[in-house]
Design a protein around this motif. Structure first.
Motif, mmCIF file in Angstrom:
data_model
loop_
_atom_site.group_PDB
_atom_site.id
_atom_site.type_symbol
_atom_site.label_atom_id
_atom_site.label_comp_id
_atom_site.label_asym_id
_atom_site.label_seq_id
_atom_site.Cartn_x
_atom_site.Cartn_y
_atom_site.Cartn_z
ATOM 1 N N GLY A 175 0.810 -1.210 0.000
ATOM 2 C CA GLY A 175 0.000 0.000 0.000
ATOM 3 C C GLY A 175 0.842 1.257 0.000
ATOM 4 O O GLY A 175 1.845 1.345 0.724
ATOM 5 N N ASN A 176 0.453 2.238 -0.817
ATOM 6 C CA ASN A 176 1.170 3.518 -0.909
ATOM 7 C C ASN A 176 2.662 3.296 -1.129
ATOM 8 O O ASN A 176 3.506 3.879 -0.446
ATOM 9 C CB ASN A 176 0.937 4.360 0.348
ATOM 10 N N ALA A 177 2.968 2.468 -2.115
ATOM 11 C CA ALA A 177 4.367 2.102 -2.359
ATOM 12 C C ALA A 177 4.756 2.379 -3.802
ATOM 13 O O ALA A 177 3.925 2.310 -4.716
ATOM 14 C CB ALA A 177 4.595 0.630 -2.030
ATOM 15 N N GLU A 178 6.037 2.684 -3.973
ATOM 16 C CA GLU A 178 6.639 2.779 -5.305
ATOM 17 C C GLU A 178 7.700 1.694 -5.376
ATOM 18 O O GLU A 178 8.715 1.758 -4.677
ATOM 19 C CB GLU A 178 7.258 4.158 -5.521
ATOM 20 N N VAL A 179 7.423 0.703 -6.215
ATOM 21 C CA VAL A 179 8.260 -0.498 -6.249
ATOM 22 C C VAL A 179 8.945 -0.586 -7.609
ATOM 23 O O VAL A 179 8.306 -0.431 -8.662
ATOM 24 C CB VAL A 179 7.412 -1.758 -6.000
ATOM 25 N N GLY A 180 10.241 -0.878 -7.610
ATOM 26 C CA GLY A 180 11.008 -0.971 -8.848
ATOM 27 C C GLY A 180 10.801 -2.272 -9.575
ATOM 28 O O GLY A 180 9.879 -3.048 -9.292
ATOM 29 N N SER A 181 11.702 -2.540 -10.526
ATOM 30 C CA SER A 181 11.625 -3.733 -11.357
ATOM 31 C C SER A 181 12.347 -4.906 -10.694
ATOM 32 O O SER A 181 13.252 -4.733 -9.881
ATOM 33 C CB SER A 181 12.265 -3.460 -12.720
ATOM 34 N N ASN A 182 11.911 -6.126 -11.069
ATOM 35 C CA ASN A 182 12.572 -7.369 -10.640
ATOM 36 C C ASN A 182 12.667 -7.503 -9.128
ATOM 37 O O ASN A 182 13.644 -8.037 -8.593
ATOM 38 C CB ASN A 182 13.977 -7.456 -11.254
ATOM 39 N N VAL A 183 11.642 -7.033 -8.455
ATOM 40 C CA VAL A 183 11.556 -7.180 -6.994
ATOM 41 C C VAL A 183 10.798 -8.461 -6.685
ATOM 42 O O VAL A 183 9.835 -8.811 -7.368
ATOM 43 C CB VAL A 183 10.865 -5.966 -6.354
ATOM 44 N N GLY A 202 3.627 -13.139 3.053
ATOM 45 C CA GLY A 202 3.377 -12.505 4.342
ATOM 46 C C GLY A 202 3.981 -11.131 4.508
ATOM 47 O O GLY A 202 3.992 -10.585 5.617
ATOM 48 N N THR A 203 4.471 -10.531 3.427
ATOM 49 C CA THR A 203 5.050 -9.186 3.517
ATOM 50 C C THR A 203 3.951 -8.141 3.658
ATOM 51 O O THR A 203 2.912 -8.218 3.007
ATOM 52 C CB THR A 203 5.893 -8.878 2.262
ATOM 53 N N ILE A 204 4.225 -7.144 4.513
ATOM 54 C CA ILE A 204 3.263 -6.055 4.725
ATOM 55 C C ILE A 204 4.005 -4.730 4.663
ATOM 56 O O ILE A 204 5.021 -4.541 5.334
ATOM 57 C CB ILE A 204 2.569 -6.172 6.091
ATOM 58 N N THR A 205 3.483 -3.803 3.843
ATOM 59 C CA THR A 205 3.937 -2.414 3.945
ATOM 60 C C THR A 205 3.005 -1.725 4.930
ATOM 61 O O THR A 205 1.806 -1.628 4.712
ATOM 62 C CB THR A 205 3.880 -1.696 2.582
ATOM 63 N N VAL A 206 3.567 -1.272 6.030
ATOM 64 C CA VAL A 206 2.762 -0.648 7.088
ATOM 65 C C VAL A 206 2.690 0.837 6.776
ATOM 66 O O VAL A 206 3.590 1.609 7.092
ATOM 67 C CB VAL A 206 3.393 -0.913 8.471
ATOM 68 N N ASN A 207 1.588 1.249 6.131
ATOM 69 C CA ASN A 207 1.526 2.597 5.574
ATOM 70 C C ASN A 207 0.652 3.563 6.370
ATOM 71 O O ASN A 207 0.596 4.746 6.036
ATOM 72 C CB ASN A 207 0.994 2.538 4.138
ATOM 73 N N TYR A 208 0.013 3.090 7.437
ATOM 74 C CA TYR A 208 -0.990 3.927 8.108
ATOM 75 C C TYR A 208 -0.789 3.861 9.610
ATOM 76 O O TYR A 208 -0.733 2.776 10.191
ATOM 77 C CB TYR A 208 -2.388 3.424 7.716
ATOM 78 N N ASP A 209 -0.677 5.044 10.234
ATOM 79 C CA ASP A 209 -0.476 5.073 11.688
ATOM 80 C C ASP A 209 -1.754 5.426 12.438
ATOM 81 O O ASP A 209 -1.719 5.733 13.629
ATOM 82 C CB ASP A 209 0.634 6.061 12.053
ATOM 83 N N GLY A 210 -2.864 5.368 11.760
ATOM 84 C CA GLY A 210 -4.141 5.714 12.372
ATOM 85 C C GLY A 210 -4.602 7.114 12.027
ATOM 86 O O GLY A 210 -5.792 7.439 12.187
ATOM 87 N N GLN A 211 -3.684 7.962 11.548
ATOM 88 C CA GLN A 211 -4.041 9.321 11.153
ATOM 89 C C GLN A 211 -3.540 9.672 9.759
ATOM 90 O O GLN A 211 -4.228 10.338 8.994
ATOM 91 C CB GLN A 211 -3.482 10.330 12.165
ATOM 92 N N ASN A 212 -2.339 9.240 9.412
ATOM 93 C CA ASN A 212 -1.721 9.611 8.151
ATOM 94 C C ASN A 212 -1.220 8.382 7.397
ATOM 95 O O ASN A 212 -0.890 7.360 8.001
ATOM 96 C CB ASN A 212 -0.546 10.570 8.384
ATOM 97 N N LYS A 213 -1.164 8.522 6.064
ATOM 98 C CA LYS A 213 -0.612 7.481 5.204
ATOM 99 C C LYS A 213 0.826 7.863 4.837
ATOM 100 O O LYS A 213 1.122 9.022 4.565
ATOM 101 C CB LYS A 213 -1.445 7.340 3.927
ATOM 102 N N ILE A 252 7.872 -0.724 7.711
ATOM 103 C CA ILE A 252 7.135 0.359 8.355
ATOM 104 C C ILE A 252 7.514 1.685 7.708
ATOM 105 O O ILE A 252 8.632 2.177 7.822
ATOM 106 C CB ILE A 252 7.413 0.372 9.869
ATOM 107 N N ALA A 253 6.548 2.280 7.006
ATOM 108 C CA ALA A 253 6.755 3.542 6.290
ATOM 109 C C ALA A 253 6.712 4.731 7.265
ATOM 110 O O ALA A 253 6.126 4.619 8.351
ATOM 111 C CB ALA A 253 5.675 3.691 5.223
ATOM 112 N N PRO A 254 7.364 5.856 6.868
ATOM 113 C CA PRO A 254 8.064 6.084 5.602
ATOM 114 C C PRO A 254 9.385 5.325 5.571
ATOM 115 O O PRO A 254 10.103 5.280 6.570
ATOM 116 C CB PRO A 254 8.273 7.591 5.575
ATOM 117 N N LEU A 255 9.673 4.747 4.391
ATOM 118 C CA LEU A 255 10.818 3.845 4.307
ATOM 119 C C LEU A 255 11.338 3.794 2.875
ATOM 120 O O LEU A 255 10.547 3.816 1.923
ATOM 121 C CB LEU A 255 10.392 2.438 4.743
ATOM 122 N N GLU A 256 12.657 3.718 2.728
ATOM 123 C CA GLU A 256 13.272 3.508 1.419
ATOM 124 C C GLU A 256 14.205 2.312 1.488
ATOM 125 O O GLU A 256 15.012 2.202 2.406
ATOM 126 C CB GLU A 256 14.054 4.744 0.969
#
Length: 459
Positions: A367-375, A380-391, A409-413
């Motif tokens: 969710g709310n991710a920018e993912v490159g090529s050949n990933v 069971g992977t989770i992008t944790v994009n929401y803290d209850g108030q903001n994405k 756990i976002a924000p993350l690079e």
């Protein structure tokens, strides 16, 4: 000579048992009013006037600036409704089509033929008719021994002989514009309904010795007026059959066309295969040779060529060529899957862009991710994009391997060529070419298990 059109759309439609105006109910994804308007455009009207009344603003929003609008504050019959357009049309040279907004199956081809018939026969009025196996409830077309139309009789005003007539009035007409509004000044409410019947102008023309004709539809289905939910379902079935037939003529395979649900504006490329119980809604476009398997549900989705969508849902997203999705995947709005991406079973993607050849095989949320090529996303992977108030956004570079059961756990690079160890919780950016491990240390307590109650050694 110019053509004009009056669309009657003022009625409430009490038999629909709905708060919506009748013409606002949808058939194959478009309101009935939109279907009628589109058909009317086949005669290229110089001016279209829509008569509105019940919840007028809702109806007005459907056509916007495509039409002029006039109000009928009291519903006093079809003749009265047409009178409302006098200020817009009276005095203009040409012919005027009058059509009800609840006839979604009428085609532009039939309306064009109606105009041609009217002009070629130099009629002052031409009635669009149809042959009905069961004409009860319809106005009957009464002809003389020379097959000329003498009058239209409504069901409630018809005698026993007239009720046996099977040629019915569809409620669509073409008139000499000036004569229409002149004749409307002479109609009255002396009938069973106490209304101004538009059909009464036919009698006025006949009494004046003017020529009235009738053009009969080849397909009775086009005459269907929708007054209740039963007729609405019938219109949906007929329209769906019409749409799937046209797609099949254009080279699309439907495994079971009767069990496929598609909206009017859907586009499908040649040699696509659509299995049963597939739903295609809105502005969905499906590329050539793409396969949509049983249970797939697409809404405003753009699907490229040679894709395979297996029993999955895609909303307001773009899927490029060669992508495979599903089974049981959900691509939520705002997502883009680049060429040859694989999204497997029980994977959800939301508001994300996924680069070419990236794979998320199973049990993953992106969710709310920018993912490159050949990933590669492990299960069971989770992008944790929401803290209850903001994405927050997760950015993943090219050639990244995300280990199974990773929690990002976002924000993350995560940089190019990086790797996250299985079972890790990643809270800090990962540089390119790095391995990130974020999990608790394993501790083995030797011999402790045998001391626990219910251990097998104690049984």
């Amino acid at each position: 000579m110019s053509n004009y059109a009056i669309i009657l759309a003022a009625g409430k439609g009490t038999r629909m048992k709905s708060d919506l105006p009748k013409v606002m109910h949808k058939v194959a994804g478009l309101t009935m009013l939109e279907h009628v308007y589109r058909a009317v455009q086949a005669i290229t009207p110089a001016k279209t006037v829509t008569v509105i009344g019940h919840k007028a603003e809702l109806v007005r929003e459907v056509l916007g600036d495509k039409s002029e609008f006039v109000m009928q504050t009291e519903q006093l019959g079809t003749g009265h409704a047409v009178m409302m357009a006098e200020d817009e049309l009276a005095g203009l040279d040409g012919q005027t089509l009058v059509i009800a907004g609840d006839t979604p199956l009428i085609t532009g081809d039939s309306l064009t033929k109606l105009v041609d018939f009217h002009v070629n026969h130099k009629n002052v009025a031409t009635i669009l008719t149809a042959e009905a196996d069961e004409p009860f409830g319809y106005g009957r077309i009464i002809r003389n021994e020379n097959d000329e139309v003498t009058k239209i009789v409504e069901q409630k005003d018809a005698n026993d002989f007239e009720k046996q007539v099977k040629e019915i009035n569809t409620g669509t007409y073409l008139f000499d514009n000036k004569r229409l509004f002149e004749a409307l000044k002479n109609i009255n409410t002396n009938n069973a309904q106490g209304e101004y019947y538009l059909t009464d102008v036919i009698g006025i023309f006949k009494e004046a010795g003017e020529k009235v004709g009738a053009y009969k539809l080849r397909d009775f289905d086009e005459s269907l007026g929708v007054n209740d939910r039963v007729a609405l379902a019938t219109a949906e079935k007929v329209m769906r059959a019409r749409l799937t037939k046209q797609h099949m003529v254009n080279g699309v395979t439907f495994v079971n066309p009767d069990a496929t649900y598609l909206d009017a504006d859907v586009e499908i490329g040649e040699e696509a295969v659509i299995e049963a119980n597939v739903t295609l809604k809105g502005q969905t476009k499906v590329g050539a040779r793409t396969v949509l398997t049983n249970g797939t549900y697409l809404v405003d989705a753009l699907i490229g060529e040679d894709a395979v969508i297996t029993n999955s849902m895609i909303e307001e997203s773009t899927v490029e060529a060669g992508v495979t999705v599903g089974p049981y995947a959900h691509i939520r709005p705002g997502s883009t899957l680049a060429k040859d991406v694989h999204i497997g079973n029980f994977v959800e993607v939301k508001g994300s862009s996924i680069g070419e050849n990236t794979k998320a095989g199973h049990l993953t949320y992106i969710g709310n991710a920018e993912v490159g090529s050949n990933v590669n996303f492990g299960a069971g992977t989770i992008t944790v994009n929401y803290d209850g108030q903001n994405k927050y956004k997760t950015t993943i570079g090219n050639n990244v391997f995300v280990g199974s059961n990773s929690t990002l756990i976002a924000p993350l690079e995560i940089g190019d060529n990086a790797l996250t160890a299985a079972g890790s919780t990643i809270t800090e950016d990962v540089p390119m070419d790095s391995i990130a491990i974020g999990r608790g240390r394993q501790v083995n307590k030797e011999g402790y298990a045998i001391k626990k109650p219910h251990h097998p050694s104690q049984q």
